[in-house]
Write a protein that holds these residues in place. Sequence first.
Motif, PDB file in Angstrom:
ATOM      1  N   HIS A  53       1.049  -1.404   0.031  1.00 22.43           N
ATOM      2  CA  HIS A  53       0.069  -0.055   0.126  1.00 22.43           C
ATOM      3  C   HIS A  53       1.089   1.101   0.291  1.00 22.43           C
ATOM      4  N   MET A  54       2.505   0.729   0.335  1.00 22.86           N
ATOM      5  CA  MET A  54       2.949   2.190   0.496  1.00 22.86           C
ATOM      6  C   MET A  54       3.050   2.798  -0.949  1.00 22.86           C
ATOM      7  N   GLY A  55       3.278   2.022  -1.693  1.00 20.13           N
ATOM      8  CA  GLY A  55       3.521   1.920  -3.684  1.00 20.13           C
ATOM      9  C   GLY A  55       2.411   3.012  -4.200  1.00 20.13           C
ATOM     10  N   MET A  58       2.034   6.766  -2.062  1.00 25.00           N
ATOM     11  CA  MET A  58       3.114   7.424  -2.686  1.00 25.00           C
ATOM     12  C   MET A  58       2.750   7.879  -3.824  1.00 25.00           C
ATOM     13  N   ILE A 104      11.913   7.822  -3.772  1.00 26.35           N
ATOM     14  CA  ILE A 104      10.848   7.441  -2.545  1.00 26.35           C
ATOM     15  C   ILE A 104      10.657   6.362  -3.115  1.00 26.35           C
ATOM     16  N   THR A 105       9.930   7.101  -4.242  1.00 31.38           N
ATOM     17  CA  THR A 105       8.984   6.175  -4.961  1.00 31.38           C
ATOM     18  C   THR A 105       9.403   4.872  -5.632  1.00 31.38           C
ATOM     19  N   GLY A 108      11.636   2.866  -3.979  1.00 33.65           N
ATOM     20  CA  GLY A 108      10.980   1.406  -3.527  1.00 33.65           C
ATOM     21  C   GLY A 108       9.853   0.598  -3.973  1.00 33.65           C
ATOM     22  N   PHE A 109      10.212   1.215  -5.703  1.00 28.09           N
ATOM     23  CA  PHE A 109      10.182  -0.133  -7.080  1.00 28.09           C
ATOM     24  C   PHE A 109      11.031  -0.769  -7.607  1.00 28.09           C
TER      25      PHE A 109
END
Lengths: 145, 156
Positions: A53-55, A58, A104-105, A108-109
């Motif tokens: 869900h963080m993706g 962001m 960050i996005t 993270g990916f």
Amino acid sequence: MTAVPALRAALRKSANRHWLARLIIGAWVFQIPLFGFLSPESLMGRALDRTSHMGLLMMTALLAFSSLALADSLISDILPARFSTCLMHYRHVGFMSMALVLVITGGGFAVTLRAPLVLSSFLVPALFCVVVTVADLWSRHLWSR
Amino acid sequence: MNPTPTRYALVIFRAVLALAWTSTAAAAAVTVAKGAPIVLDPTVTVLTVILSTLAGATALFIRINNLLLKQEADREEGCEPRKFVRPWLFATAHMLGSWLMGVVAFLAGHAFGWDVWYGLMSVVLLSFGGATACERLAERYLSVLPLAPPPVPHKP
């Protein structure tokens, strides 16, 4: 005190010098989450499917920041001078926040999907955001000198 | 009072003393991971450097924007706009605080095994907090070199 409106007009002209760059980066960042949400088969849509869900959070933040950038560009740069918004004085915060969320996005990916090259498609617009912020502050500094 | 090189060196020495606490925090973060092998993911390491730099630059830009707003207000009031005094000093304070706290956040995230998303967000938040704290420390303790002197009115 009659010089104050002229000063404000000159300041606005100085602050609006890089309007095209701001419009381009706003639209560029706006399309990244938009295609991710609307087209699940796109690269961003697949990345969103495979992350937590963080993706999603962001990407929503990116959509919000880019919408604010487009609104600022529309009101302060394109509409006549009688339209004004306080967003103009906080552009640097918005664009730098956009750059941070982009990194960050992308990071993270890249780590979650084990695909470091994905990061490059987020780093380039982040760099553009920083350049636009520096150019904006520099033109205001030149005006204030 | 014009700052001499000796006073300037004294100011930098005081700044180093003020920042000495970060090494203690970093040592505490590493102690938590004692016994576990430290394997650095190159992608996360590069991301930490980029994010802490961006967070420090954000704090720096906010400071510069505040000074520009004051300059614009001075100009509207008919005063001589205040100048940036020693910009490299406060730029160094911001970036140093940001990088140090970024390293602390990176080590803490590594030691506690945080998720990558939370780790990256903590790097951003702590780096920004470190840069802002250094700015406050610089204004509080490095008063011999004021970052923004009061404006001087125009002579008629």
